[in-house]
Scaffold this motif. Structure first.
Motif, PDB file in Angstrom:
ATOM      1  N   ILE A 124       0.810  -1.221   0.000  1.00 32.09           N
ATOM      2  CA  ILE A 124       0.000   0.000   0.000  1.00 32.09           C
ATOM      3  C   ILE A 124       0.844   1.271   0.000  1.00 32.09           C
ATOM      4  O   ILE A 124       0.296   2.370  -0.146  1.00 32.09           O
ATOM      5  CB  ILE A 124      -0.970   0.036   1.200  1.00 32.09           C
ATOM      6  N   THR A 125       2.155   1.147   0.128  1.00 34.32           N
ATOM      7  CA  THR A 125       3.019   2.328   0.222  1.00 34.32           C
ATOM      8  C   THR A 125       2.896   3.272  -0.975  1.00 34.32           C
ATOM      9  O   THR A 125       2.754   4.496  -0.786  1.00 34.32           O
ATOM     10  CB  THR A 125       4.484   1.905   0.432  1.00 34.32           C
ATOM     11  N   PRO A 126       2.945   2.793  -2.233  1.00 33.46           N
ATOM     12  CA  PRO A 126       2.778   3.737  -3.357  1.00 33.46           C
ATOM     13  C   PRO A 126       1.459   4.507  -3.298  1.00 33.46           C
ATOM     14  O   PRO A 126       1.417   5.711  -3.569  1.00 33.46           O
ATOM     15  CB  PRO A 126       2.835   2.822  -4.590  1.00 33.46           C
ATOM     16  N   LEU A 127       0.387   3.816  -2.931  1.00 38.19           N
ATOM     17  CA  LEU A 127      -0.919   4.466  -2.822  1.00 38.19           C
ATOM     18  C   LEU A 127      -0.906   5.538  -1.737  1.00 38.19           C
ATOM     19  O   LEU A 127      -1.397   6.656  -1.944  1.00 38.19           O
ATOM     20  CB  LEU A 127      -2.004   3.425  -2.520  1.00 38.19           C
ATOM     21  N   LEU A 141      -1.559   9.403 -21.993  1.00 35.41           N
ATOM     22  CA  LEU A 141      -1.661   8.178 -22.779  1.00 35.41           C
ATOM     23  C   LEU A 141      -0.964   7.011 -22.096  1.00 35.41           C
ATOM     24  O   LEU A 141      -1.496   5.893 -22.052  1.00 35.41           O
ATOM     25  CB  LEU A 141      -1.062   8.397 -24.176  1.00 35.41           C
ATOM     26  N   ILE A 142       0.223   7.268 -21.550  1.00 33.21           N
ATOM     27  CA  ILE A 142       0.959   6.190 -20.877  1.00 33.21           C
ATOM     28  C   ILE A 142       0.155   5.637 -19.714  1.00 33.21           C
ATOM     29  O   ILE A 142       0.099   4.421 -19.497  1.00 33.21           O
ATOM     30  CB  ILE A 142       2.330   6.697 -20.402  1.00 33.21           C
ATOM     31  N   ASP A 143      -0.489   6.517 -18.969  1.00 37.16           N
ATOM     32  CA  ASP A 143      -1.300   6.066 -17.831  1.00 37.16           C
ATOM     33  C   ASP A 143      -2.464   5.192 -18.294  1.00 37.16           C
ATOM     34  O   ASP A 143      -2.771   4.171 -17.667  1.00 37.16           O
ATOM     35  CB  ASP A 143      -1.838   7.272 -17.063  1.00 37.16           C
ATOM     36  N   TYR A 144      -3.105   5.585 -19.382  1.00 36.71           N
ATOM     37  CA  TYR A 144      -4.240   4.798 -19.875  1.00 36.71           C
ATOM     38  C   TYR A 144      -3.774   3.434 -20.409  1.00 36.71           C
ATOM     39  O   TYR A 144      -4.485   2.437 -20.291  1.00 36.71           O
ATOM     40  CB  TYR A 144      -4.990   5.580 -20.949  1.00 36.71           C
ATOM     41  N   TYR A 203       2.781   0.543  -9.311  1.00 38.35           N
ATOM     42  CA  TYR A 203       3.937   1.379  -8.964  1.00 38.35           C
ATOM     43  C   TYR A 203       4.209   2.423 -10.045  1.00 38.35           C
ATOM     44  O   TYR A 203       4.455   3.597  -9.748  1.00 38.35           O
ATOM     45  CB  TYR A 203       5.178   0.508  -8.761  1.00 38.35           C
ATOM     46  N   LEU A 204       4.162   2.004 -11.304  1.00 44.62           N
ATOM     47  CA  LEU A 204       4.451   2.925 -12.402  1.00 44.62           C
ATOM     48  C   LEU A 204       3.414   4.045 -12.488  1.00 44.62           C
ATOM     49  O   LEU A 204       3.755   5.195 -12.787  1.00 44.62           O
ATOM     50  CB  LEU A 204       4.515   2.153 -13.719  1.00 44.62           C
ATOM     51  N   ILE A 205       2.151   3.707 -12.231  1.00 45.10           N
ATOM     52  CA  ILE A 205       1.107   4.739 -12.242  1.00 45.10           C
ATOM     53  C   ILE A 205       1.381   5.759 -11.144  1.00 45.10           C
ATOM     54  O   ILE A 205       1.281   6.976 -11.361  1.00 45.10           O
ATOM     55  CB  ILE A 205      -0.288   4.105 -12.068  1.00 45.10           C
ATOM     56  N   CYS A 206       1.745   5.276  -9.965  1.00 44.42           N
ATOM     57  CA  CYS A 206       2.058   6.186  -8.855  1.00 44.42           C
ATOM     58  C   CYS A 206       3.357   6.939  -9.122  1.00 44.42           C
ATOM     59  O   CYS A 206       3.453   8.140  -8.844  1.00 44.42           O
ATOM     60  CB  CYS A 206       2.177   5.382  -7.553  1.00 44.42           C
ATOM     61  N   PHE A 207       4.352   6.239  -9.675  1.00 45.89           N
ATOM     62  CA  PHE A 207       5.643   6.843  -9.995  1.00 45.89           C
ATOM     63  C   PHE A 207       5.473   8.082 -10.868  1.00 45.89           C
ATOM     64  O   PHE A 207       6.106   9.112 -10.644  1.00 45.89           O
ATOM     65  CB  PHE A 207       6.516   5.808 -10.715  1.00 45.89           C
ATOM     66  N   ARG A 208       4.585   7.991 -11.854  1.00 47.31           N
ATOM     67  CA  ARG A 208       4.368   9.104 -12.784  1.00 47.31           C
ATOM     68  C   ARG A 208       3.688  10.292 -12.101  1.00 47.31           C
ATOM     69  O   ARG A 208       3.710  11.402 -12.639  1.00 47.31           O
ATOM     70  CB  ARG A 208       3.535   8.633 -13.970  1.00 47.31           C
ATOM     71  N   GLY A 209       3.104  10.046 -10.952  1.00 48.55           N
ATOM     72  CA  GLY A 209       2.428  11.138 -10.257  1.00 48.55           C
ATOM     73  C   GLY A 209       3.199  11.698  -9.075  1.00 48.55           C
ATOM     74  O   GLY A 209       2.769  12.672  -8.459  1.00 48.55           O
ATOM     75  N   LYS A 216       9.511   8.237  -4.862  1.00 51.10           N
ATOM     76  CA  LYS A 216       9.603   7.249  -5.941  1.00 51.10           C
ATOM     77  C   LYS A 216      10.473   6.071  -5.531  1.00 51.10           C
ATOM     78  O   LYS A 216      10.175   4.914  -5.847  1.00 51.10           O
ATOM     79  CB  LYS A 216      10.157   7.902  -7.203  1.00 51.10           C
ATOM     80  N   PHE A 217      11.562   6.375  -4.827  1.00 53.39           N
ATOM     81  CA  PHE A 217      12.472   5.330  -4.377  1.00 53.39           C
ATOM     82  C   PHE A 217      11.817   4.463  -3.297  1.00 53.39           C
ATOM     83  O   PHE A 217      11.884   3.236  -3.344  1.00 53.39           O
ATOM     84  CB  PHE A 217      13.758   5.968  -3.838  1.00 53.39           C
ATOM     85  N   ILE A 218      11.169   5.098  -2.330  1.00 51.18           N
ATOM     86  CA  ILE A 218      10.507   4.355  -1.250  1.00 51.18           C
ATOM     87  C   ILE A 218       9.420   3.450  -1.819  1.00 51.18           C
ATOM     88  O   ILE A 218       9.250   2.303  -1.379  1.00 51.18           O
ATOM     89  CB  ILE A 218       9.894   5.329  -0.224  1.00 51.18           C
ATOM     90  N   SER A 219       8.677   3.948  -2.812  1.00 47.07           N
ATOM     91  CA  SER A 219       7.572   3.181  -3.390  1.00 47.07           C
ATOM     92  C   SER A 219       8.024   1.895  -4.056  1.00 47.07           C
ATOM     93  O   SER A 219       7.234   0.963  -4.228  1.00 47.07           O
ATOM     94  CB  SER A 219       6.814   4.044  -4.411  1.00 47.07           C
ATOM     95  N   LEU A 220       9.296   1.832  -4.430  1.00 53.05           N
ATOM     96  CA  LEU A 220       9.831   0.622  -5.061  1.00 53.05           C
ATOM     97  C   LEU A 220       9.712  -0.599  -4.164  1.00 53.05           C
ATOM     98  O   LEU A 220       9.746  -1.736  -4.648  1.00 53.05           O
ATOM     99  CB  LEU A 220      11.298   0.827  -5.444  1.00 53.05           C
ATOM    100  N   ILE A 221       9.590  -0.368  -2.853  1.00 54.48           N
ATOM    101  CA  ILE A 221       9.497  -1.492  -1.918  1.00 54.48           C
ATOM    102  C   ILE A 221       8.325  -2.394  -2.252  1.00 54.48           C
ATOM    103  O   ILE A 221       8.379  -3.610  -2.042  1.00 54.48           O
ATOM    104  CB  ILE A 221       9.376  -0.981  -0.455  1.00 54.48           C
TER     105      ILE A 221
END
Length: 267
Positions: A124-127, A141-144, A203-209, A216-221
């Motif tokens: 749940i960390t990225p969220l 577009l990438i997100d969709y 993760y990638l969706i959250c990374f882009r935001g 971004k680094f922490i979310s990789l967990i």
């Protein structure tokens, strides 16, 4: 955010006490795990929905909230399906073979519950971070494309679980291994493959935001832990069980040679 992490540990600890000392069974292990995901997802969904109403017109806020809303929905949909599937499976089978050597040993049983706490909190960390930030770039577009890919792997996991359930539910397949459908055409563990891919996509969706490289680094967990769990723990565990059960079966040996383990074209 800290109170959410602590609440996850508390919920799982209550589940451990109930399971280890009251009913002495793993019956509600997955219910507590997946149910906690649903709860966190719903809390995030409600919070972000009302924030979006409050900050309507402030594009930075709205974009960030919509990204968080999408991920919240993904978490709710994914964990709800998993909850229904796993609860139905243990009701049908009466026990989970993963716990055969630990259900009567509280100290070892506790490790499973602690690992489940880590699994939930890491996932749940990225969220939580994209929700905490609020501001975000607009969905593009990438997100969709990522949303479409997530939906595809969610479908693959659901179909794979359904295929295995139907296969094992037929009396003539008792004592056999599944080597048909996605379990043959894709890999020997299509459900685990889908699990890995869905969390990398989230993760990638959250990374882009996220505008903080630290976030971004922490979310990789999250995707790294899921990948480790699926590739180094769950898959080897299931492979070992199958290898021991079907060691003298030439069809099984052929199946292993002709079908990728978990990642197509790689292993």
């Amino acid at each position: 955010m800290l109170w959410i992490y602590l609440s996850v540990f508390l919920i799982q600890f209550i589940g451990f006490l109930h399971s280890a000392f009251l009913i002495k069974s793993e019956r509600y292990y997955d219910v507590f795990g997946c149910g906690t995901f649903v709860l966190v997802g719903l809390l995030s969904l409600v919070k972000n929905y009302f924030y979006e109403i409050e900050h309507i017109g402030e594009s930075g806020y709205v974009y960030g909230l919509r990204r968080a809303l999408i991920v919240s929905i993904f978490i709710i949909v994914w964990s709800s399906r998993l909850l229904i599937f796993l609860n139905d499976r243990i009701k049908r089978n009466k026990k989970d073979k993963r716990f055969d050597k630990v259900r009567n040993n509280p100290s070892k049983f506790f490790i499973y519950w602690f690992m489940q706490s880590l699994w939930i909190n890491f996932t749940i960390t990225p969220l939580l971070l994209v929700t905490h930030q609020h501001f975000s770039i607009s969905l593009g577009l990438i997100d969709y494309i990522l949303i479409l890919l997530w939906s595809t792997f969610f479908t693959i996991e659901a179909v794979a679980d359904g295929q295995k359930t139907l296969f094992l539910g037929k009396p003539e397949n008792k004592g056999k291994f599944i080597n048909q459908g996605l379990w043959k055409s894709l890999c020997r563990h299509p459900n685990y493959l889908s699990e890995i891919m869905m969390h990398w996509i989230i993760y990638l969706i959250c990374f882009r935001g996220l505008d903080s490289y630290w976030y971004k680094f922490i979310s990789l967990i999250s995707p790294l832990f899921i990948s480790f769990l699926m590739l180094k723990i769950s898959t080897p565990m299931m492979e070992k069980i199958s290898d021991e059960k079907f060691s003298g079966n030439p069809q099984y040996q052929q199946y292993k040679k002709s079908t990728y383990k978990i990642i197509p074209f790689i292993n």
